[in-house]
Design an enzyme around this catalytic site. Structure first.
Site, PDB file in Angstrom:
ATOM      1  N   ALA A 123       0.853  -1.187   0.000  1.00  0.00           N
ATOM      2  CA  ALA A 123       0.000   0.000   0.000  1.00  0.00           C
ATOM      3  C   ALA A 123       0.891   1.240   0.000  1.00  0.00           C
ATOM      4  O   ALA A 123       2.124   1.137  -0.048  1.00  0.00           O
ATOM      5  CB  ALA A 123      -0.927  -0.012   1.210  1.00  0.00           C
ATOM      6  N   ALA A 126       2.967   1.343   3.533  1.00  0.00           N
ATOM      7  CA  ALA A 126       3.842   0.218   3.884  1.00  0.00           C
ATOM      8  C   ALA A 126       3.479  -1.003   3.065  1.00  0.00           C
ATOM      9  O   ALA A 126       2.499  -1.014   2.313  1.00  0.00           O
ATOM     10  CB  ALA A 126       3.693  -0.096   5.380  1.00  0.00           C
ATOM     11  N   GLN A 127       4.297  -2.046   3.229  1.00  0.00           N
ATOM     12  CA  GLN A 127       3.972  -3.333   2.641  1.00  0.00           C
ATOM     13  C   GLN A 127       4.245  -4.424   3.666  1.00  0.00           C
ATOM     14  O   GLN A 127       4.990  -4.223   4.632  1.00  0.00           O
ATOM     15  CB  GLN A 127       4.750  -3.577   1.354  1.00  0.00           C
ATOM     16  CG  GLN A 127       6.256  -3.630   1.477  1.00  0.00           C
ATOM     17  CD  GLN A 127       6.922  -3.631   0.104  1.00  0.00           C
ATOM     18  OE1 GLN A 127       6.644  -2.777  -0.740  1.00  0.00           O
ATOM     19  NE2 GLN A 127       7.810  -4.592  -0.130  1.00  0.00           N
ATOM     20  N   VAL A 128       3.631  -5.593   3.452  1.00  0.00           N
ATOM     21  CA  VAL A 128       3.673  -6.667   4.439  1.00  0.00           C
ATOM     22  C   VAL A 128       4.374  -7.886   3.855  1.00  0.00           C
ATOM     23  O   VAL A 128       4.110  -8.286   2.710  1.00  0.00           O
ATOM     24  CB  VAL A 128       2.247  -7.041   4.898  1.00  0.00           C
ATOM     25  CG1 VAL A 128       2.292  -8.180   5.916  1.00  0.00           C
ATOM     26  CG2 VAL A 128       1.533  -5.818   5.487  1.00  0.00           C
ATOM     27  N   LYS A 142       5.237  -5.695   8.804  1.00  0.00           N
ATOM     28  CA  LYS A 142       4.795  -4.502   8.074  1.00  0.00           C
ATOM     29  C   LYS A 142       5.941  -3.497   8.060  1.00  0.00           C
ATOM     30  O   LYS A 142       6.433  -3.085   9.120  1.00  0.00           O
ATOM     31  CB  LYS A 142       3.559  -3.904   8.753  1.00  0.00           C
ATOM     32  CG  LYS A 142       2.954  -2.714   8.040  1.00  0.00           C
ATOM     33  CD  LYS A 142       1.665  -2.287   8.743  1.00  0.00           C
ATOM     34  CE  LYS A 142       1.009  -1.103   8.052  1.00  0.00           C
ATOM     35  NZ  LYS A 142      -0.246  -0.702   8.743  1.00  0.00           N
ATOM     36  N   ASP A 285     -11.371   1.328  10.850  1.00  0.00           N
ATOM     37  CA  ASP A 285     -11.475   1.087   9.411  1.00  0.00           C
ATOM     38  C   ASP A 285     -11.722  -0.401   9.130  1.00  0.00           C
ATOM     39  O   ASP A 285     -10.941  -1.050   8.435  1.00  0.00           O
ATOM     40  CB  ASP A 285     -10.184   1.546   8.731  1.00  0.00           C
ATOM     41  CG  ASP A 285     -10.316   1.637   7.213  1.00  0.00           C
ATOM     42  OD1 ASP A 285     -11.458   1.761   6.731  1.00  0.00           O
ATOM     43  OD2 ASP A 285      -9.284   1.573   6.522  1.00  0.00           O
TER      44      ASP A 285
END
Length: 546
Positions: A123, A126-128, A142, A285
């Site tokens: 995203a 960040a990325q996972v 993350k 969210d």
């Protein structure tokens, strides 16, 4: 605030990005809307959304923030901003490795026995990646993108400059754009701090229900820009919804052997409602992409960058608003609604009350009509209309209250998408029946917890008002009370018994008040004894009147 030459150069460079995108896609219709010159351009909301998507991290986050501000923007703009798509390329493995090692001060091999170089998800922030710790725990890591903080800081300086100009020109009336920008900055900065996100997850985990999973945080592998948590092995709700819409429930069952989707829907609803109405600290969210269904039909929440918190008073008001709406007491429901929306100098309260009550009536009527479609009974539809009325009549709501509506709307969307397996109205009724105390229990709890006297007075007044409505309806023989209770001819034959029973309830509560008053402060004791006396004589007078 002083800005270095380097930062100013970055500000100038960043300023051209939104300007170029706005000129190409959205500036014209946005200015027209801001100046109230035209509402005829039906595509302006789409063009605003596309323009924001082209402008990168800060503006994506701004769009996501504004998507919930139905008190500021038209409903069609908020709906479109809710569709914002983060089309980003993942960082390279070398970049990911450099972030982790610079944050922890250790080589990657000293932290994990295995680390997947391919991202599970990517995203704008960040990325996972999936990994295994040295103690053989399967985790999700993350990792924040390189260089986003200076870019965000630059964009915020530009936004504050634009806000100052807009406020000086009065482009948004009495709305202070500077205040909106500052609130957005606070909102996003806490999302960029993964330590804050970790604490949010831990707090949600402490309050989790039986069939709710919140992943455990590995604090020894967590920093401000790296978050390591327990890996959740399941299927994202958004994937399940997509398969259900294609009629491929068998694929869902194959991917989650033994899953009961009806039970999964119940567990999801109960977990969300428990966060909102019991603990008061909630996932801000919970859209289907952040909800994972497990094989045992339990539900897991992920991505804790956005959270909300409601006080006990806010929870009580919101719960009473929904409860009174559910039984069709529109006047009482509106009274609670008015407690969570703040009027401004431009607010026409009478016009707002008329419109809001009309919307509430339509929802209640649709919910009682068995022939109405699920879409017509959807709470999200009417919540949206209420919030649009709030905007039109220039009322304001706090961010946490708006997050509450956002969370409930996300639950409503899931219910709408899984309507075969999930009835939100039924879940709400069952939830409130289980967790909401009776008036006597609620009053006793307030007394024993030694809350403020006005809370006791408010509850006693509300309870007395409610009982008097029922008593009045039975005594007068009206065909319909303001509660929506039918009083037929047969009711007259049992009204004396009913009144005596209700009087007995009042006497019981009066005795609870009197018993508890001895342990309280003198001022509160006198207030409670006075209320007990009033309730007692009110009940006696009712019985003698028969």
């Amino acid at each position: 605030m002083e800005v270095s030459l380097k930062d100013f150069a970055l500000d100038v460079k960043r300023a051209f990005l939104p300007l170029r995108a706005a000129l190409q896609f959205g500036l014209g219709p946005l200015v027209k809307w801001a100046l109230r010159l035209s509402q005829e351009d039906k595509d302006y909301a789409v063009r605003i959304r596309i323009a924001i998507e082209r402008m990168g991290l800060t503006y994506l986050k701004l769009g996501q923030y504004l998507a919930m501000r139905l008190d500021l923007l038209p409903a069609e703009v908020c709906r479109e901003l809710g569709k914002l798509y983060e089309d980003v390329s993942p960082m390279t493995f070398e970049e990911v490795k450099s972030v982790i090692e610079s944050e922890t001060g250790k080589p990657l091999t000293a932290l994990f026995s295995w680390f997947n170089p391919e991202a599970v998800a990517a995203a704008s922030v960040a990325q996972v990646h999936e990994a295994v710790t040295l103690s053989n725990d399967r985790v999700a890591v993350k990792v924040q993108r390189l260089g986003i903080e200076p870019v965000f800081a630059s964009d915020m300086r530009n936004l504050r400059r634009l806000a100052a100009i807009a406020d000086a020109l009065g482009l948004f009336g009495r709305i202070s754009l500077k205040e909106v920008v500052n609130e957005f900055a606070r909102w996003t900065m806490r999302e960029l701090d993964f330590v804050t996100e970790g604490h949010t997850a831990s707090r949600l985990r402490e309050n989790a229900t039986t069939n709710e999973l919140v992943p455990r945080i590995f604090w020894e592998l967590t920093t401000r820009r790296v978050l390591t948590m327990e890996f959740v092995d399941g299927v994202s709700l958004i994937q399940i919804i997509a398969l259900l819409e294609q009629g491929k429930e068998d694929i869902v069952q194959a991917g989650l052997p033994g899953v009961d989707l009806d039970m999964a829907g119940h567990n999801m609803a109960y977990a969300s409602l428990h966060q909102l109405f019991v603990s008061g600290f909630f996932h801000g969210d919970p859209h289907p992409g952040n909800v994972i269904i497990l094989s045992d039909s339990s539900v897991a929440f992920v991505d804790f960058g956005i959270f909300g918190e409601l006080t006990a008073y806010q929870r009580e008001v919101l719960a009473r608003y929904i409860e009174t709406l559910a039984i069709g007491d529109i006047s009482e429901s509106f009274a609670y609604l008015s407690k969570i929306a703040t009027a401004t100098e431009e607010t026409d309260l009478q016009a707002f009350e008329k419109e809001a009550k009309s919307i509430l009536h339509r929802w209640y009527d649709a919910s009682r009509d068995s022939s109405s479609s699920y879409e017509d009974r959807s709470m999200g539809r009417y919540f949206g209309e209420i919030l649009s009325a709030v905007r039109r009549h220039r009322l304001r709501m706090g961010t946490d209250t708006l997050l509450f509506w956002r969370a409930l709307n996300a639950l409503d969307y899931s219910a709408l998408s899984m309507s075969r397996h999930f009835d939100l109205l039924h879940e709400l009724r069952m939830f409130f029946k289980e967790i909401r105390p009776t008036p006597a229990e609620r009053l006793k709890q307030i007394i024993m917890d030694k809350h403020q006297a006005w809370e006791v007075a408010t509850l006693a007044s509300s309870m007395s008002k409610y009982l008097n409505r029922i008593l009045g309806a039975l005594s007068s023989g009206d065909s319909t009370s303001s509660l929506g209770v039918k009083v037929s001819g047969e009711a007259r034959s049992i009204e004396v018994t009913a009144i005596k029973c209700l009087a007995a309830v009042i006497l019981l509560i009066s005795s609870e008040l009197a018993a508890a008053a001895g342990n309280l402060r003198p001022g509160l004791r006198l207030l409670l004894l006075g209320l007990a006396t009033i309730l007692f004589y009110s009940s006696v007078r009712r019985v003698r009147a028969r």
